[in-house]
Design an enzyme around this catalytic site. Structure first.
Site, PDB file in Angstrom:
ATOM      1  N   ARG A 215      -7.651 -13.052  12.431  1.00 46.41           N
ATOM      2  CA  ARG A 215      -6.210 -13.118  12.696  1.00 46.41           C
ATOM      3  C   ARG A 215      -5.765 -14.543  13.032  1.00 46.41           C
ATOM      4  NH1 ARG A 215      -6.463  -7.229  14.687  1.00 46.41           N
ATOM      5  NH2 ARG A 215      -7.431  -7.947  16.622  1.00 46.41           N
ATOM      6  N   PHE A 231      -1.294  -0.732   7.670  1.00 48.10           N
ATOM      7  CA  PHE A 231      -2.240  -0.124   8.610  1.00 48.10           C
ATOM      8  C   PHE A 231      -2.223  -0.953   9.905  1.00 48.10           C
ATOM      9  CE2 PHE A 231      -3.798   0.349   4.258  1.00 48.10           C
ATOM     10  CZ  PHE A 231      -3.854   1.736   4.119  1.00 48.10           C
ATOM     11  N   ASP A 253       2.442   1.844   9.665  1.00 47.77           N
ATOM     12  CA  ASP A 253       1.324   2.673  10.108  1.00 47.77           C
ATOM     13  C   ASP A 253       1.729   4.135  10.000  1.00 47.77           C
ATOM     14  OD1 ASP A 253      -1.429   2.007  11.772  1.00 47.77           O
ATOM     15  OD2 ASP A 253      -0.652   4.010  12.174  1.00 47.77           O
ATOM     16  N   ALA A 282       0.731   4.219   3.878  1.00 50.63           N
ATOM     17  CA  ALA A 282       0.802   2.883   3.285  1.00 50.63           C
ATOM     18  C   ALA A 282       0.972   2.937   1.771  1.00 50.63           C
ATOM     19  CB  ALA A 282      -0.451   2.089   3.652  1.00 50.63           C
ATOM     20  N   ASP A 302      -5.422  -3.986   6.002  1.00 53.86           N
ATOM     21  CA  ASP A 302      -6.537  -3.784   6.946  1.00 53.86           C
ATOM     22  C   ASP A 302      -6.673  -2.286   7.241  1.00 53.86           C
ATOM     23  OD1 ASP A 302      -8.536  -4.105   8.800  1.00 53.86           O
ATOM     24  OD2 ASP A 302      -7.250  -4.926  10.372  1.00 53.86           O
ATOM     25  N   CYS A 342     -13.664  -2.376   6.632  1.00 55.36           N
ATOM     26  CA  CYS A 342     -14.619  -2.141   7.730  1.00 55.36           C
ATOM     27  C   CYS A 342     -15.653  -1.100   7.330  1.00 55.36           C
ATOM     28  CB  CYS A 342     -13.884  -1.723   9.003  1.00 55.36           C
ATOM     29  SG  CYS A 342     -12.914  -0.203   8.843  1.00 55.36           S
TER      30      CYS A 342
END
Length: 400
Positions: A215, A231, A253, A282, A302, A342
């Site tokens: 970030r 997100f 979100d 999204a 993300d 992730c």
């Protein structure tokens, strides 16, 4: 010496090679079940791990009901797995974070990488949020609380034991205060921004510290930009973009609670005049923005893990390509895309491949400017690729 009752767990011939190379997991098919029947063990049973000739490799704990049937915690015979080792490992983990960070907001324990498999602890000042994912650590819950008290003296500890991974270990899911009154939110700072983080109602352990370093890219990219944060959760990306000079930020979100948190954090940082939060899926929001011919100079994608299990690889990979392709369709000419994953099962080069394919599909050329991973409070175990999960790619997408 620890008071735990250790039992031997012997491996088949040559099955100790991975452990000797540094890994910490033992799979059920690697155990000599004739010498040491796995099914006779209790979930979380402390064990002494042995090679096929009976030589001690270290101590840890076992679970006969899991594919990962044992985890090595220490190779030091003089300091076996148990309460005093928990204290020592916590002290070592704390010393690293105190060297890395000026303020007490970070992941304090990151599982195997900190020598404490099955345990994650996030620190919010004097409040700890801990998550146990294995039966071996669950058996030591009281010892963990005692170790937290000895090392940190927290005002409150929250067990956030609601991860689906616990089901694989035969453990119940629950969220439960352990000590002290748990505040509804805690305030942290990250890269100069302030955030109210929900603990009881938040996602996972409350905040995604792992994206802290990535970030920081926003300092160089945000001035005068129209930003789309997909997100967004509590606004970690979008709020920081606004603070670094973004002209207008839209956070998206699916959770109405997350949207409310974005709005609260925008007010906290006095950027609410430039931050808009939308509740919605999204994919659907991107479809609508495309129809409206909206354009953004910087888009952050993300998402949560699209690939939770290896069998989800094909479907999840397609989802990463689809969401980034849709984002590129509303990205302004020569705009910047930050694409993240992730999913531990997706390699970094695979994510780049999907983004490149998405860019070519919409007739854009991708330039990779930087590659990021998890922040330093989420250390990677060099012998365990499973501990390296976060990928972030900063790229610019230009016309032909």
């Amino acid at each position: 010496m620890e008071t735990l009752d250790y039992v031997p767990l012997r491996l088949k011939k040559n099955e100790e090679r991975r452990l000797l190379a540094g890994h910490a997991w033992i799979f059920s098919n690697e155990v000599d079940v004739e010498a040491t029947p796995i099914r006779s063990l209790e979930p979380g049973q402390p064990v002494t791990l042995q090679d096929s000739r009976g030589r001690t490799l270290g101590t840890g704990y076992a679970n006969p009901n899991s594919l990962i049937c044992a985890r090595l915690v220490t190779r030091d015979a003089d300091h076996p797995f148990g309460p005093s080792l928990l204290v020592h490992r916590l002290k070592v983990a704390l010393s690293l974070r105190e060297r890395l960070f000026e303020e007490p907001f970070y992941r304090l324990v990151h599982g195997e990488s900190d020598g404490l498999p099955g345990l994650v602890v996030d620190r919010y000042g004097d409040v700890l949020v801990a998550q146990i994912t294995t039966a071996g650590m669950e058996r030591l819950r009281d010892a963990l609380l005692s170790a937290f008290e000895k090392v940190l003296r927290p005002s409150a500890v929250l067990w956030r034991n609601d991860s689906p991974v616990r089901s694989l270990e035969g453990l119940d899911l629950y969220v439960q205060p352990a000590t002290g009154p748990i505040p509804e939110t805690v305030e942290i700072t990250e890269n100069g921004a302030r955030f109210q983080v929900p603990l009881l109602a938040g996602q996972k352990t409350g905040w995604f510290y792992d994206q802290r370093d990535n970030r920081a890219w926003l300092r160089r990219l945000s001035t005068g930009a129209r930003v789309l944060d997909l997100f967004s959760y509590a606004g970690g990306w979008g709020i920081q973009a606004a603070m670094h000079g973004a002209e207008q930020v839209t956070c998206v979100d699916a959770s109405a609670d997350a949207v409310a948190q974005v709005e609260a954090n925008a007010r906290l940082n006095r950027v609410d005049d430039r931050v808009q939060a939308l509740a919605g899926d999204a994919f659907e929001v991107l479809r609508r923005l495309r129809e409206e011919r909206a354009r953004f100079d910087l888009i952050i994608v993300d998402p949560p893990a699209f690939i939770k299990r290896r069998k989800d690889l094909k479907e999840g990979t397609a989802a990463y390509r689809r969401i980034n392709q849709m984002a590129l369709q509303v990205l302004a000419r020569d705009g910047f895309l930050i694409a993240c994953s992730c999913s531990q099962h997706m390699a970094a080069d695979a994510l780049e491949k999907q983004i490149h394919a998405a860019a070519r599909h919409v007739d854009r050329q991708m330039q990779i400017l930087s590659r990021g991973g998890q922040a330093s409070d989420h250390p990677i175990h060099p012998a365990m690729p499973e501990t390296a999960y976060l990928k972030a790619i900063l790229c610019r997408c230009i016309g032909q």
